[in-house]
Design an enzyme around this catalytic site. Structure first.
Site, short mmCIF file in Angstrom:
data_model
loop_
_atom_site.label_atom_id
_atom_site.label_comp_id
_atom_site.label_asym_id
_atom_site.label_seq_id
_atom_site.Cartn_x
_atom_site.Cartn_y
_atom_site.Cartn_z
CG HIS A 133 6.84 6.03 -120.40
ND1 HIS A 133 5.89 6.50 -119.53
CD2 HIS A 133 6.16 5.60 -121.49
CE1 HIS A 133 4.68 6.34 -120.07
NE2 HIS A 133 4.83 5.80 -121.27
CG ASP A 210 10.15 1.49 -117.07
OD1 ASP A 210 9.55 0.42 -117.28
OD2 ASP A 210 9.75 2.59 -117.48
CD GLN A 213 7.95 -0.71 -124.42
OE1 GLN A 213 7.84 -1.67 -125.19
NE2 GLN A 213 6.96 0.14 -124.23
CE LYS A 236 3.81 -0.18 -121.74
NZ LYS A 236 3.25 0.62 -122.81
CB CYS A 374 4.54 8.70 -122.66
SG CYS A 374 2.77 8.66 -122.85
N1 PLP Z 1 7.75 2.75 -119.00
C1 PLP Z 1 7.91 2.47 -120.29
C2 PLP Z 1 9.29 2.27 -120.84
C3 PLP Z 1 6.80 2.38 -121.12
O1 PLP Z 1 6.96 2.10 -122.41
C4 PLP Z 1 5.51 2.60 -120.56
C5 PLP Z 1 4.32 2.58 -121.43
O2 PLP Z 1 4.42 2.85 -122.61
C6 PLP Z 1 5.41 2.86 -119.20
C7 PLP Z 1 6.55 2.93 -118.44
C8 PLP Z 1 4.09 3.06 -118.55
O3 PLP Z 1 3.34 1.89 -118.58
P1 PLP Z 1 1.82 1.88 -118.14
O4 PLP Z 1 1.13 2.97 -118.92
O5 PLP Z 1 1.34 0.53 -118.51
O6 PLP Z 1 1.77 2.12 -116.67
#
Ligand code: PLP
Length: 416
Positions: A133, A210, A213, A236, A374
């Site tokens: 992401h 990370d 998900q 999420k 993203c």
């Molecule tokens: N990492 C992953 C794999 C994501 O799916 C997302 C959000 O879609 C993020 C990071 C960023 O999360 P946030 O926008 O809640 O900070």
């Protein structure tokens, strides 16, 4: 899989009861019952979370840590109680390893700025993957620009899996840090996170996982995983927006300088010098998102009550059901066919623009996401600008998938 319940390791997911807990699901959109398949972007909240936050504001709100009056003590107790719930949820060793932040994005920026600026020098290397992401790309790119370090990228295969041989080869004398996702939000790929950690540690390199998900959908135990850092977002995982978690191993967090300065993160302040508060306050400058943390604690309780094993089993049933039906449509091409996948399906419909497909599905009450999610490098890897993405949560049903597939069958002749 039956519509009503699924048994897994002795635990059952009572789908009717679960759906009753989510008020937002019981509405019509454009005259059709809502089918919410945009859970990877943000999931919905059960009444238990909404009620907890409402009760907090109605009865207990005050600023935390600083007050001796009753409301401040109640707020502090609830806020720190939420930290303990999160600690137990991911099996961290101590509460001081749990830092509340705005979300995964802020957590990664914290590590990149605090750990990165302290430890990276010109010529050093940071490994990320092609399926990250933007939140796990851009902060590292920025810190690399600031320090003269370089980004190295693990390639992905046509199926959307990490090329693990290439990962091993990327390590060299200058490798200083690894940051990789546990699950791709764009492709649904579940990466071999434990193996990624093991290889990084074989090279004595710290690694951030990370977990955005992953944490809401499968059991994650940071001690078993062994990662140095883990990040995830509350919104999420059925909790409020504006709250997230940075887990950091205590020795790393102790050695890292604060990222932001202000109230709460100090021990003593004079104009000559400031000393820092103990963990985790050192990294929580200013009034935190108290209600968000308490709501996240309620979300943890809720997920524990259902059980992550049951959630994972139910969602993998949904994934399998949806994949089978989508694969049967000749116009549909699924992006991301990894062997291990979370309940995320990215797809294209012929040459149709994903936005057209998603707009027509919305007219039938079906919420899917469209765009680059993203993760523009993933789109570049597959030579496409965007996909349609259906992502499921444990409150979704096979019946909803059938309605989605039936709607898609009506949309296909309109766009192809
Ligand atoms: N990492 C992953 C794999 C994501 O799916 C997302 C959000 O879609 C993020 C990071 C960023 O999360 P946030 O926008 O809640 O900070």
């Amino acid at each position: 899989m039956t519509q009503a319940t699924i048994d897994h390791q002795g635990r059952a997911l009572d789908i009717e009861r679960v759906r009753d807990d989510f008020p937002v699901l019981h509405q019509e959109v454009h005259g059709a019952p809502l089918v919410f398949f945009d859970n990877a972007a943000s999931s919905q909240r059960p009444s238990q979370v909404i009620e907890t936050v409402r009760r907090y504001y109605e009865r207990d709100h005050a600023n935390v840590h600083r007050g001796i009056h009753t409301l401040s003590q109640r707020a502090t107790e609830a806020y720190e109680g939420a930290r303990e719930k999160v600690r137990a949820f991911i099996n961290a060793r101590a509460e001081k390893e749990i830092v509340f932040v705005r979300g995964a994005t802020e957590a990664i920026n914290l590590v990149a700025n605090s750990w990165g600026r302290r430890n990276l020098s010109p010529g050093d290397e940071v490994i990320i993957s092609h399926m990250e992401h933007h939140s796990n790309i851009v902060p590292w790119q920025m810190v690399c620009q600031a320090t003269g370090a370089k980004l190295r990228v693990i390639p992905i295969t046509d199926a959307g899996e990490l090329d693990m041989q290439a990962y091993r080869r990327l390590f060299g004398k200058r490798t200083r840090f690894v940051a990789v996702t546990a699950v791709s939000n764009a492709l649904g790929t579940v990466t071999p996170a434990k193996e990624l950690v093991r290889i990084a540690h074989d090279h004595r390199v710290p690694i951030l996982i990370d977990g955005c998900q992953a944490v809401p959908h499968m059991p994650v135990d940071v001690q078993d995983l062994g990662a140095d850092f883990l990040v995830f977002s509350g919104h999420k995982m059925f909790g409020p927006t504006g709250i997230g978690v940075l887990y950091g191993r205590e020795d790393h967090l102790e050695a890292m300088p604060p990222w932001q300065g202000g109230g709460e993160m100090i021990d003593r302040v004079t104009f000559e010098e400031t000393t820092w508060a103990d963990l985790p306050n050192k990294f929580e400058a200013g009034t935190p998102n108290i209600a968000g943390a308490i709501g996240l604690g309620a979300a943890v309780d809720y997920v524990n009550d259902i059980g992550l094993d049951a959630i994972q089993a139910w969602e993998s049933g949904l994934l399998e059901h949806a994949t089978r039906h989508l694969e049967a449509l000749p116009e549909v091409r699924i992006l991301g066919t990894a062997e291990h996948k979370a309940a995320v399906i990215s797809f294209l419909v012929g040459d149709a623009h994903p936005t057209d497909v998603a707009t027509l599905l919305d007219m039938k009450g079906i919420a899917v996401r469209t765009g680059h999610h993203c993760a523009q490098p993933v789109m570049q890897r597959f030579g496409i600008p965007a996909t349609v993405r259906a992502s499921f949560a444990f409150y979704n049903t096979p019946d909803e998938i059938d309605r989605f597939v039936a709607a898609l069958k009506k949309v296909i002749p309109m766009v192809c």
